[in-house]
Design an enzyme around this catalytic site. Structure first.
Site, PDB file in Angstrom:
ATOM      1  N   ASP A   8       0.888  -1.165   0.000  1.00 47.10           N
ATOM      2  CA  ASP A   8       0.000   0.000   0.000  1.00 47.10           C
ATOM      3  C   ASP A   8       0.925   1.214   0.000  1.00 47.10           C
ATOM      4  O   ASP A   8       1.510   1.551   1.019  1.00 47.10           O
ATOM      5  CB  ASP A   8      -0.872  -0.050   1.265  1.00 47.10           C
ATOM      6  CG  ASP A   8      -1.649   1.243   1.500  1.00 47.10           C
ATOM      7  OD1 ASP A   8      -1.646   2.108   0.605  1.00 47.10           O
ATOM      8  OD2 ASP A   8      -2.252   1.368   2.582  1.00 47.10           O
ATOM      9  N   LYS A  70       2.665  11.184  -3.638  1.00 42.82           N
ATOM     10  CA  LYS A  70       1.633  10.437  -4.364  1.00 42.82           C
ATOM     11  C   LYS A  70       0.657  11.387  -5.064  1.00 42.82           C
ATOM     12  O   LYS A  70       0.103  11.063  -6.103  1.00 42.82           O
ATOM     13  CB  LYS A  70       0.887   9.551  -3.364  1.00 42.82           C
ATOM     14  CG  LYS A  70      -0.154   8.642  -3.958  1.00 42.82           C
ATOM     15  CD  LYS A  70      -0.646   7.683  -2.910  1.00 42.82           C
ATOM     16  CE  LYS A  70      -1.787   6.822  -3.374  1.00 42.82           C
ATOM     17  NZ  LYS A  70      -2.181   5.856  -2.340  1.00 42.82           N
ATOM     18  N   GLU A 147      -7.246   0.361  -4.196  1.00 44.82           N
ATOM     19  CA  GLU A 147      -7.189   0.263  -2.736  1.00 44.82           C
ATOM     20  C   GLU A 147      -8.494  -0.253  -2.114  1.00 44.82           C
ATOM     21  O   GLU A 147      -8.456  -1.159  -1.285  1.00 44.82           O
ATOM     22  CB  GLU A 147      -6.774   1.611  -2.136  1.00 44.82           C
ATOM     23  CG  GLU A 147      -5.289   1.858  -2.370  1.00 44.82           C
ATOM     24  CD  GLU A 147      -4.860   3.299  -2.277  1.00 44.82           C
ATOM     25  OE1 GLU A 147      -5.650   4.145  -1.812  1.00 44.82           O
ATOM     26  OE2 GLU A 147      -3.727   3.598  -2.684  1.00 44.82           O
ATOM     27  N   ASP A 169     -13.033   5.308   1.611  1.00 38.88           N
ATOM     28  CA  ASP A 169     -11.588   5.372   1.827  1.00 38.88           C
ATOM     29  C   ASP A 169     -11.100   6.824   1.755  1.00 38.88           C
ATOM     30  O   ASP A 169     -10.996   7.400   0.680  1.00 38.88           O
ATOM     31  CB  ASP A 169     -10.915   4.513   0.741  1.00 38.88           C
ATOM     32  CG  ASP A 169      -9.394   4.528   0.840  1.00 38.88           C
ATOM     33  OD1 ASP A 169      -8.843   5.245   1.691  1.00 38.88           O
ATOM     34  OD2 ASP A 169      -8.753   3.807   0.049  1.00 38.88           O
TER      35      ASP A 169
END
Ligand code: AMP
Length: 513
Positions: A8, A70, A147, A169
C-alpha cells in the site's frame, strides 16, 4: 519462487505485507513499525533518509524533504535538490525500495514480485507512474489494484455469506468510495467514484490557515512565505487533528515560531473539536457527491448495503464517521484495521495471481469513462465508467474534411460531454488514410484496458488496414529510456549506500576497539 509482497503505497504512510502460512501478515519495517512514512529526505552529504528518519528531520530540512509525493504521480512535477531533480516516480521508487529491503530483511529472502495498490480513482497516467515507480525500485509489479478492492478482499476473504458493501476510503491525499459485491468466490466492484485531490492533508491545511490567521492577528506577521514555519505549522496541525479524533480540545504550542525585530514570537492556541469541524466541514461535505454517485452507478440504495468499511487514516475523524452514518444509515464496521487492510488485500491478490489462493476471482472496474475528441469539441465516449476490467471496445469514426489523409486521435478520460472538459491522456496520429471525400473513410478506434487499469488505444483505417497504437503515457510519465536510466541510478545509489554502510560499520568497529 521468491516471496511476493503486497504494497500500500500511501500518500502519508506506506505498508507492506506477505503471505505467511496462508494468511496475510504485515511486515514491520527496520525501525519496528508496521507502517512507514512516505517521506524522502536528501542530506547535504548525499545520504538519503526514507521513512520515519526523513519525517523526523523535516522541520529542520524542509527544502530537501519531500512528502505526499503520491499527489503528484502522473504529473510533470520535479523535486530539485542541489541542481539534481527527480520525478514523483523516482521519489516513490525510493520509498518502495526501502519497503522491499525491509521485507527482505524480515522474510530472509529476496523479494521481486509485488502487487501495488492505487486509489480506485487514480487516472491512467497515475497508474502508469505507480507501475514505473515499482520498476525503478527493482520490483516486478504483477498487478496494480485499487485500494478499496484490496481492502474488501482483506475483509471479505474467507467470510462466506454474500453481501454488498461500501468501502469509504479517505486517506492522506485521496478519497474513494466503492460499492462491492462480495461472494464466496468472487469480489466484484460494482461502481467506484471519488476525488483524487481530497484527503487528510487538506484537513491539516485548514488548521494551518487558521493558525496563520491567528498569528497574523496577534503579531501582525505573515508566515505564509516562510517554509520552516509552514513545516512546523503543518506538523502541529496534523498532530492537533489526530488528537481531536479522541479529545474535545487540544493545545497547539509553537514556541519561537518567528523572529521579529524586538524578539521571538510564539504561537499558543487552543483548538476545539467544534472549531475544527467548522473549519473542515466543507471537506467532509465534499465526500457526499461521490458516495451518492457510486450508489447510483451500482444501482443500489443505502438500505441494500450490508455494511460499510472505513479505510484510510482520515476516517478516524469523528465528523467523517458521522457523515458516513448520515449518508448510509449504517454503523461503519470496525472489523478491519484501516491502516493495514489495503496492504493485506494486495498480498492476498498476489496469492490469487500466483495460484497460492484458489477459487477467488476479483473483478474490478474502470473508474472514469474513456473516449476521443471529435469535431466541435465533442467527447465521443467509447468505454463507460464502471465497466468491468479487462475490457475492449471499438467504434468507427470518419474524416471531417475532403481528402484528409491523416487524423489526430486525442485520447480523453472523464465524464464531461465536451472534449475540453476532460483530461487528455495523450495524442497520436494515424496517417496514410486513402484519399476520399469526407465521411467516406472508416477509422476504427479501439480502446483496451488491461487488468491494471492501464489503457491501450489503437486506430485502424479499415480500407488499408493501416494502424497505429499507443499505450497511453501522460506528459508526466517517463519514457522507457528514462525509466532504464532511473533504474540504473537507483541501483548505483543502492550500491554506494551499501558501501557507505559497511565503511561506517568498519569505522564503528575500529572505534569500539
Ligand atoms: P493514509 O493515507 O491512509 O495513511 O492516511 C493518512 C492520513 O490519515 C493522514 O492525513 C493522517 O494525518 C490521517 N490520520 C491518521 N490517524 C488519524 C487520526 N487518528 N485522526 C485523524 N486523522 C488521522
Amino acid at each position: 519462487m521468491s516471496k511476493l509482497i503486497g504494497i500500500d503505497l500511501g500518500t502519508t504512510n506506506s505498508c507492506v505485507s506477505f503471505m505467511e502460512n496462508g494468511r496475510a501478515t504485515i511486515i514491520p519495517n527496520a525501525e519496528g513499525s508496521r507502517t512507514t512514512p512516505s517521506v524522502v529526505a536528501f542530506l547535504k552529504d548525499g545520504t538519503r533518509l526514507i521513512g520515519s528518519a526523513a519525517k523526523r528531520q523535516a522541520v529542520t530540512n524542509a527544502a530537501r524533504t519531500f512528502s505526499s509525493v503520491k499527489r503528484d504521480m502522473g504529473s510533470d512535477t520535479r523535486y530539485t535538490v542541489d541542481g539534481k531533480s527527480w520525478s514523483p516516480q523516482e521519489i516513490s521508487a525510493m520509498i518502495l525500495r526501502k519497503l522491499k529491503e525491509d521485507a527482505e530483511a524480515f522474510i530472509g529472502e529476496t523479494v521481486t514480485d509485488a502487487v501495488i495498490t492505487v486509489p480506485a480513482y487514480f487516472s491512467d497516467a497515475q497508474r502508469q507512474a505507480t507501475k514505473d515507480a515499482g520498476l525503478i525500485a527493482g520490483l516486478n509489479v504483477l498487478r496494480i489494484i485499487n485500494e478499496p478492492t484490496s481492502a474488501a478482499l482483506a475483509y471479505g476473504y474467507n467470510k462466506g455469506e454474500p453481501r454488498k458493501v461500501m468501502v469509504y476510503d479517505l486517506g492522506g491525499g485521496t478519497f474513494d468510495v466503492s460499492i462491492l459485491d462480495i461472494n464466496s468466490d468472487t469480489i466484484e466492484v460494482l461502481a467506484t467514484a471519488g476525488n483524487n485531490h481530497l484527503g487528510g492533508d487538506d484537513f491539516d491545511q485548514c488548521i494551518v490557515g487558521f493558525l496563520l490567521d491567528r498569528f497574523r492577528k496577534e503579531h501582525h506577521m505573515d508566515l505564509s512565505g516562510d517554509p520552516v514555519a509552514l513545516q512546523r505549522l503543518s506538523e502541529a496541525a496534523e498532530k492537533a487533528k489526530i488528537e481531536l479524533s479522541s479529545l474535545q480540545k487540544t493545545d497547539i504550542s509553537l514556541p519561537f515560531l518567528a523572529q521579529a525585530s524586538d524578539g521571538p514570537r510564539h504561537l499558543e492556541v487552543e483548538l476545539t473539536r467544534a472549531r475544527f469541524d467548522e473549519l473542515t466541514g466543507h471537506l467532509v461535505s465534499a465526500t457526499r457527491g461521490p458516495v451518492m454517485q457510486a450508489m447510483e452507478d451500482a444501482g443500489i440504495s443505502a438500505s441494500q448495503l450490508s455494511g460499510v468499511l472505513l479505510v484510510g487514516g482520515s476516517t478516524r475523524i469523528p465528523a467523517v464517521q458521522e457523515q458516513v452514518r448520515r449518508l448510509t444509515g449504517k454503523e461503519p464496521s470496525r472489523d478491519i484495521n484501516p491502516d493495514e487492510c489495503v496492504a493485506m488485500g494486495a498480498c492476498l491478490q498476489g496469492g490469487v495471481l500466483t495460484g497460492a489462493i484458489h477459487s477467488m476471482v476479483l473483478i474490478d472496474v474502470t473508474p472514469l469513462s474513456l473516449g476521443i475528441e471529435t469535431m466541435g469539441d465533442v467527447f465521443a465516449r467509447i468505454i463507460d465508467r464502471n465497466t468491468p476490467l479487462p475490457c475492449q471496445h471499438s467504434q468507427v469514426f470518419t474524416t471531417a474534411a475532403n481528402f484528409q489523409t491523416s487524423v489526430e486521435i486525442n485520447v480523453l478520460q472523464g465524464e464531461n460531454e465536451t472534449a475540453s472538459g476532460n483530461k487528455s491522456l495523450g495524442k497520436f496520429k494515424l496517417d496514410g488514410i486513402r484519399r476520399a471525400l469526407r465521411g467516406i473513410p472508416q477509422i476504427e478506434v479501439t480502446f483496451n484496458i488491461d487488468t491494471n487499469g492501464i489503457v491501450h488505444v489503437s486506430a485502424k483505417d479499415l480500407a488499408t488496414n493501416r494502424s497505429q497504437n499507443i499505450t497511453i503515457s501522460g506528459s508526466g510519465n517517463m519514457s522507457p529510456s528514462e525509466i532504464e536510466q532511473a533504474i540504473r541510478d537507483a541501483e548505483r545509489y543502492a550500491r554506494e549506500s551499501e558501501k557507505r554502510k559497511s565503511a561506517e560499520a568498519r569505522d564503528d568497529g575500529a572505534y569500539d576497539v
